[in-house]
Design a protein around this motif. Sequence first.
Motif, PDB file in Angstrom:
ATOM      1  N   LEU A  67       0.827  -1.204   0.000  1.00  0.00           N
ATOM      2  CA  LEU A  67       0.000   0.000   0.000  1.00  0.00           C
ATOM      3  C   LEU A  67       0.862   1.255   0.000  1.00  0.00           C
ATOM      4  CD1 LEU A  67      -2.806   1.323   0.212  1.00  0.00           C
ATOM      5  CD2 LEU A  67      -2.616   1.099   2.700  1.00  0.00           C
ATOM      6  N   ILE A  68       1.949   1.251   0.766  1.00  0.00           N
ATOM      7  CA  ILE A  68       2.844   2.404   0.785  1.00  0.00           C
ATOM      8  C   ILE A  68       3.485   2.619  -0.583  1.00  0.00           C
ATOM      9  CG2 ILE A  68       5.020   3.256   1.749  1.00  0.00           C
ATOM     10  CD1 ILE A  68       4.238   1.953   4.382  1.00  0.00           C
ATOM     11  N   SER A  69       3.899   1.537  -1.230  1.00  0.00           N
ATOM     12  CA  SER A  69       4.509   1.668  -2.559  1.00  0.00           C
ATOM     13  C   SER A  69       3.517   2.224  -3.581  1.00  0.00           C
ATOM     14  CB  SER A  69       5.021   0.301  -3.030  1.00  0.00           C
ATOM     15  OG  SER A  69       5.994  -0.206  -2.139  1.00  0.00           O
ATOM     16  N   ILE A  70       2.265   1.763  -3.535  1.00  0.00           N
ATOM     17  CA  ILE A  70       1.251   2.262  -4.476  1.00  0.00           C
ATOM     18  C   ILE A  70       0.954   3.731  -4.238  1.00  0.00           C
ATOM     19  CG2 ILE A  70      -1.174   2.022  -5.156  1.00  0.00           C
ATOM     20  CD1 ILE A  70      -0.885  -0.984  -4.578  1.00  0.00           C
ATOM     21  N   LEU A  71       0.853   4.137  -2.965  1.00  0.00           N
ATOM     22  CA  LEU A  71       0.570   5.542  -2.659  1.00  0.00           C
ATOM     23  C   LEU A  71       1.719   6.452  -3.090  1.00  0.00           C
ATOM     24  CD1 LEU A  71      -1.114   5.217   0.859  1.00  0.00           C
ATOM     25  CD2 LEU A  71      -2.209   5.681  -1.336  1.00  0.00           C
ATOM     26  N   ILE A  72       2.970   5.975  -2.937  1.00  0.00           N
ATOM     27  CA  ILE A  72       4.105   6.777  -3.393  1.00  0.00           C
ATOM     28  C   ILE A  72       4.091   6.934  -4.913  1.00  0.00           C
ATOM     29  CG2 ILE A  72       6.629   6.787  -3.607  1.00  0.00           C
ATOM     30  CD1 ILE A  72       6.780   5.639  -0.819  1.00  0.00           C
ATOM     31  N   GLN A  73       3.724   5.881  -5.623  1.00  0.00           N
ATOM     32  CA  GLN A  73       3.629   5.979  -7.077  1.00  0.00           C
ATOM     33  C   GLN A  73       2.520   6.943  -7.500  1.00  0.00           C
ATOM     34  OE1 GLN A  73       3.164   2.001  -8.578  1.00  0.00           O
ATOM     35  NE2 GLN A  73       5.195   1.337  -7.870  1.00  0.00           N
ATOM     36  N   PHE A  78       0.666  12.421  -9.560  1.00  0.00           N
ATOM     37  CA  PHE A  78      -0.270  13.546  -9.441  1.00  0.00           C
ATOM     38  C   PHE A  78       0.368  14.818  -8.893  1.00  0.00           C
ATOM     39  CE2 PHE A  78      -3.310  10.072  -9.714  1.00  0.00           C
ATOM     40  CZ  PHE A  78      -4.283  10.616 -10.538  1.00  0.00           C
ATOM     41  N   THR A  79       1.481  14.705  -8.162  1.00  0.00           N
ATOM     42  CA  THR A  79       2.111  15.917  -7.624  1.00  0.00           C
ATOM     43  C   THR A  79       2.594  16.860  -8.728  1.00  0.00           C
ATOM     44  OG1 THR A  79       2.771  14.745  -5.610  1.00  0.00           O
ATOM     45  CG2 THR A  79       3.943  16.785  -6.132  1.00  0.00           C
ATOM     46  N   PRO A  80       3.278  16.388  -9.790  1.00  0.00           N
ATOM     47  CA  PRO A  80       3.660  17.328 -10.866  1.00  0.00           C
ATOM     48  C   PRO A  80       2.468  17.960 -11.578  1.00  0.00           C
ATOM     49  CG  PRO A  80       4.951  15.323 -10.994  1.00  0.00           C
ATOM     50  CD  PRO A  80       3.870  15.067 -10.003  1.00  0.00           C
ATOM     51  N   LEU A  81       1.391  17.192 -11.744  1.00  0.00           N
ATOM     52  CA  LEU A  81       0.212  17.742 -12.406  1.00  0.00           C
ATOM     53  C   LEU A  81      -0.400  18.881 -11.594  1.00  0.00           C
ATOM     54  CD1 LEU A  81      -1.473  14.427 -13.624  1.00  0.00           C
ATOM     55  CD2 LEU A  81      -0.034  15.997 -14.937  1.00  0.00           C
ATOM     56  N   LEU A  82      -0.492  18.699 -10.291  1.00  0.00           N
ATOM     57  CA  LEU A  82      -1.076  19.744  -9.446  1.00  0.00           C
ATOM     58  C   LEU A  82      -0.140  20.949  -9.339  1.00  0.00           C
ATOM     59  CD1 LEU A  82      -2.579  17.553  -6.573  1.00  0.00           C
ATOM     60  CD2 LEU A  82      -3.802  18.658  -8.439  1.00  0.00           C
ATOM     61  N   MET A  83       1.166  20.727  -9.257  1.00  0.00           N
ATOM     62  CA  MET A  83       2.105  21.834  -9.140  1.00  0.00           C
ATOM     63  C   MET A  83       2.113  22.715 -10.378  1.00  0.00           C
ATOM     64  SD  MET A  83       3.446  22.019  -6.186  1.00  0.00           S
ATOM     65  CE  MET A  83       3.600  21.026  -4.706  1.00  0.00           C
ATOM     66  N   THR A  84       2.001  22.092 -11.559  1.00  0.00           N
ATOM     67  CA  THR A  84       1.963  22.891 -12.790  1.00  0.00           C
ATOM     68  C   THR A  84       0.682  23.708 -12.917  1.00  0.00           C
ATOM     69  OG1 THR A  84       1.114  20.937 -13.944  1.00  0.00           O
ATOM     70  CG2 THR A  84       3.495  21.343 -14.058  1.00  0.00           C
ATOM     71  N   GLN A  85      -0.386  23.280 -12.282  1.00  0.00           N
ATOM     72  CA  GLN A  85      -1.628  24.044 -12.312  1.00  0.00           C
ATOM     73  C   GLN A  85      -1.624  25.201 -11.314  1.00  0.00           C
ATOM     74  OE1 GLN A  85      -4.093  23.533 -14.534  1.00  0.00           O
ATOM     75  NE2 GLN A  85      -2.856  21.863 -15.419  1.00  0.00           N
ATOM     76  N   ILE A  86      -0.861  25.036 -10.227  1.00  0.00           N
ATOM     77  CA  ILE A  86      -0.852  26.064  -9.179  1.00  0.00           C
ATOM     78  C   ILE A  86       0.248  27.096  -9.413  1.00  0.00           C
ATOM     79  CG2 ILE A  86      -0.539  26.445  -6.700  1.00  0.00           C
ATOM     80  CD1 ILE A  86      -1.719  23.652  -6.243  1.00  0.00           C
ATOM     81  N   ILE A  87       1.439  26.651  -9.831  1.00  0.00           N
ATOM     82  CA  ILE A  87       2.616  27.527  -9.939  1.00  0.00           C
ATOM     83  C   ILE A  87       2.874  27.801 -11.416  1.00  0.00           C
ATOM     84  CG2 ILE A  87       5.079  27.746  -9.409  1.00  0.00           C
ATOM     85  CD1 ILE A  87       4.583  25.836  -7.073  1.00  0.00           C
ATOM     86  N   PHE A  95      10.833  21.733  -9.012  1.00  0.00           N
ATOM     87  CA  PHE A  95      11.519  21.545  -7.724  1.00  0.00           C
ATOM     88  C   PHE A  95      10.540  21.147  -6.626  1.00  0.00           C
ATOM     89  CE2 PHE A  95      12.812  23.416  -3.651  1.00  0.00           C
ATOM     90  CZ  PHE A  95      13.963  22.688  -3.420  1.00  0.00           C
ATOM     91  N   LEU A  96       9.389  21.825  -6.553  1.00  0.00           N
ATOM     92  CA  LEU A  96       8.399  21.493  -5.519  1.00  0.00           C
ATOM     93  C   LEU A  96       7.746  20.140  -5.764  1.00  0.00           C
ATOM     94  CD1 LEU A  96       6.652  24.949  -4.958  1.00  0.00           C
ATOM     95  CD2 LEU A  96       8.397  23.845  -3.560  1.00  0.00           C
ATOM     96  N   SER A  97       7.787  19.654  -6.986  1.00  0.00           N
ATOM     97  CA  SER A  97       7.270  18.309  -7.264  1.00  0.00           C
ATOM     98  C   SER A  97       8.293  17.239  -6.905  1.00  0.00           C
ATOM     99  CB  SER A  97       6.896  18.182  -8.743  1.00  0.00           C
ATOM    100  OG  SER A  97       5.912  19.119  -9.108  1.00  0.00           O
ATOM    101  N   PHE A  98       9.554  17.559  -7.140  1.00  0.00           N
ATOM    102  CA  PHE A  98      10.607  16.562  -6.880  1.00  0.00           C
ATOM    103  C   PHE A  98      10.889  16.395  -5.392  1.00  0.00           C
ATOM    104  CE2 PHE A  98      15.145  15.844  -6.082  1.00  0.00           C
ATOM    105  CZ  PHE A  98      15.288  14.591  -6.651  1.00  0.00           C
ATOM    106  N   ALA A  99      10.895  17.506  -4.632  1.00  0.00           N
ATOM    107  CA  ALA A  99      11.317  17.461  -3.226  1.00  0.00           C
ATOM    108  C   ALA A  99      10.434  16.564  -2.365  1.00  0.00           C
ATOM    109  CB  ALA A  99      11.381  18.881  -2.659  1.00  0.00           C
TER     110      ALA A  99
END
Length: 198
Positions: A67-73, A78-87, A95-99
């Motif tokens: 479950l932890i591995s699936i959530l990390i994937q 989804f983190t890069p997709l949301l960051m590009t919409q906000i910033i 950088f904020l997606s990678f960190a």
Amino acid sequence: QKYNFNRVEALQHMVQILVTHNHHAGVLTIPPPVLSRVYQTLSRGLVNLLNAKKIKDTSFPFPYAQLISILIQIQSIFTPLLMTQIIDSYWFAAFLSFAPVFGFICCNMIAAELEMPFGSDDNDLPMKHFQDEFNSGLLLLIHDQADHLPHTSPQVEQNFNILMQYAHPTAEKQMRSHSRAYLRVSFIEGDDEDDEED
């Protein structure tokens, strides 16, 4: 080896039988309350061994790890997709997606290393070093001079004052300086009192 018994438990039982037999035979002339500490120490060592075996035999729950591995994937997608919409800045969004994703992956890998501390990896416990120190202690106990009765030399200095000078030379100097200062102050105060009387 024939019955696949635990060697440590078998050796501990043999040591306990050996101690009990020699105590009844009169070899160990030790009072029972003092001898009970030997059995207590052996029992404490076995308890620590069983705790180490529990860490080795009890693995992390497999569904929880999956479950932890699936959530990390999912987070890494989804983190890069949301960051590009906000910033608006692509470099800042990258950088904020990678960190955070990199941080969660590192925490997961560190947890996997801490899950099994026994082995030959770089981050595992130095079991060979522990065993070498234990063997050195056993060799020390069976040395011919291990049961040597210690005593002081006839030429040893036993005068307390002389030993204090060697042990605390600075402290004695401070005591002398304080005593001299006290004598000076008392002498000056005595002169002042004589002047007042005159």
